[in-house]
Structure formats: structure tokens, C-alpha cells
Scaffold this active site. Structure first.
Site, PDB file in Angstrom:
ATOM      1  N   HIS A  82     -37.092 -20.155 -59.279  1.00 18.07           N
ATOM      2  CA  HIS A  82     -36.126 -19.708 -60.273  1.00 18.07           C
ATOM      3  C   HIS A  82     -35.919 -20.761 -61.358  1.00 18.07           C
ATOM      4  O   HIS A  82     -36.116 -21.954 -61.132  1.00 18.07           O
ATOM      5  CB  HIS A  82     -34.792 -19.383 -59.603  1.00 18.07           C
ATOM      6  CG  HIS A  82     -34.840 -18.128 -58.785  1.00 18.07           C
ATOM      7  ND1 HIS A  82     -33.718 -17.571 -58.228  1.00 18.07           N
ATOM      8  CD2 HIS A  82     -35.865 -17.313 -58.439  1.00 18.07           C
ATOM      9  CE1 HIS A  82     -34.045 -16.471 -57.587  1.00 18.07           C
ATOM     10  NE2 HIS A  82     -35.351 -16.300 -57.690  1.00 18.07           N
ATOM     11  N   GLU A  84     -33.216 -21.944 -62.685  1.00 17.16           N
ATOM     12  CA  GLU A  84     -32.192 -22.940 -62.340  1.00 17.16           C
ATOM     13  C   GLU A  84     -32.771 -24.001 -61.415  1.00 17.16           C
ATOM     14  O   GLU A  84     -32.497 -25.197 -61.563  1.00 17.16           O
ATOM     15  CB  GLU A  84     -30.995 -22.267 -61.641  1.00 17.16           C
ATOM     16  CG  GLU A  84     -30.378 -21.125 -62.416  1.00 17.16           C
ATOM     17  CD  GLU A  84     -30.951 -19.750 -62.064  1.00 17.16           C
ATOM     18  OE1 GLU A  84     -30.161 -18.797 -61.998  1.00 17.16           O
ATOM     19  OE2 GLU A  84     -32.181 -19.632 -61.873  1.00 17.16           O
ATOM     20  N   CYS A 110     -28.519 -16.587 -58.636  1.00 11.87           N
ATOM     21  CA  CYS A 110     -28.463 -15.956 -57.320  1.00 11.87           C
ATOM     22  C   CYS A 110     -27.732 -16.889 -56.355  1.00 11.87           C
ATOM     23  O   CYS A 110     -27.420 -18.029 -56.699  1.00 11.87           O
ATOM     24  CB  CYS A 110     -29.875 -15.657 -56.817  1.00 11.87           C
ATOM     25  SG  CYS A 110     -30.818 -17.131 -56.338  1.00 11.87           S
ATOM     26  N   CYS A 113     -29.632 -20.255 -55.742  1.00 10.72           N
ATOM     27  CA  CYS A 113     -29.454 -21.185 -56.856  1.00 10.72           C
ATOM     28  C   CYS A 113     -28.016 -21.686 -56.921  1.00 10.72           C
ATOM     29  O   CYS A 113     -27.775 -22.852 -57.231  1.00 10.72           O
ATOM     30  CB  CYS A 113     -29.854 -20.526 -58.174  1.00 10.72           C
ATOM     31  SG  CYS A 113     -31.636 -20.261 -58.306  1.00 10.72           S
TER      32      CYS A 113
END
Length: 154
Positions: A82, A84, A110, A113
Site C-alpha cells: 500500500h 502508506e 486500511c 496501514c
């Protein structure tokens, strides 16, 4: 825009950069960009895609699409990282402290993260679009991390 109508606010400036970073994404389902910022200075950026040196989903296909996995579920069945996570990793790789930084992200993080951002010491998160993961909202709230839905012209 600012009061004079010429310059964007800092939030707009950083969110626009996150949107530009997202254009580097190699995910077939969703392009996400993230920036870690402190004292109006960009500390690191990240976008979602396969780890360095691995084949990209754009080139080899998407297992999640093939298995018809819904967004926000079964994160482990993805070869991508991801945005992040990549922003955190890039900061660590280059020895940049992100404690007390703010995340600007094109999408709400999410829960995976969120856990990482909380432990990394992120204090505020701006996001443009929502994400199907209510648990991350709960965790941010419990950890006193400000979660702010970005609004145009802020």
C-alpha cells in the site's frame, strides 16, 4: 485556494501532490498516493504497487481480480504494498524520522496501514476518498490520530 484566490492552501497543495504520486501506481484496481509531511516539508512519498524488483500487476495480472476478492478484504492475497506502507518504508530506508508527521493520502488507510501509521507516530491523516474498512477509523480514534476527510477548497 487561499484568501487571494491565487495560491492553494497547504492541505490542497499536499493532497494535489498525493494525487500526482498516485499516478506512479502499478495496481490494476486502485491508484493510491501518500505523502508524509512535517512542518510543511515532505518527508517521503509512496504509491501502491509490487515491491522493488518484482513484476508489476499491470504486467502479470491481479490475483485479487482473478479470485473476485472484494475491496478491503484478504489483503494478504496481493503482491502489492500500500502507498502508506511504501511512504513509511521509504522514510525508514533513508533514515528520516516520521514521528509526529501528517499523512496525506488519496484514500482512507486500511486497518493494516492504520496500525503501522499509529506505531510510526503519525498524528494526523488527511484522505480524499473513503475505504471499506471501519476498523481503521476506530483504531485512529482510539489512538487519538486525527482522521480528516479532505474537502476541495479547504
Amino acid at each position: 485556494m487561499s484568501d487571494n484566490g491565487m495560491r492553494p492552501s497547504w492541505e490542497t497543495y499536499f493532497m494535489d501532490i498525493a494525487h500526482l504520486v498516485a499516478k506512479r501506481s502499478t495496481c490494476r484496481r486502485r491508484a493510491v498516493g501518500a505523502l508524509l509531511v512535517k512542518d510543511k516539508r515532505i518527508l517521503s512519498t509512496g504509491y501502491n504497487g509490487a515491491p522493488s524488483g518484482l513484476k508489476h500487476c499491470l504486467d502479470i495480472g491481479c490475483l485479487r481480480e482473478e479470485l473476485n476478492i472484494a475491496s478491503g478484504e484478504r489483503h494478504e492475497l496481493c503482491r502489492g504494498i500500500h502507498a502508506e506502507q511504501n511512504a513509511i518504508i521509504q522514510a525508514a530506508l533513508h533514515g528520516v524520522s516520521i514521528k509526529d508527521a501528517t499523512l496525506f493520502c488519496t484514500n482512507q488507510p486500511c486497518s493494516i496501514c492504520a496500525k503501522m501509521l499509529i506505531n510510526a507516530g503519525i498524528t494526523k491523516v488527511y484522505y480524499r476518498s473513503g475505504y471499506a474498512d471501519a476498523m481503521s477509523v476506530e483504531m485512529f480514534k482510539e489512538a487519538n490520530v486525527e482522521l480528516i476527510k479532505y474537502r476541495e477548497n479547504s
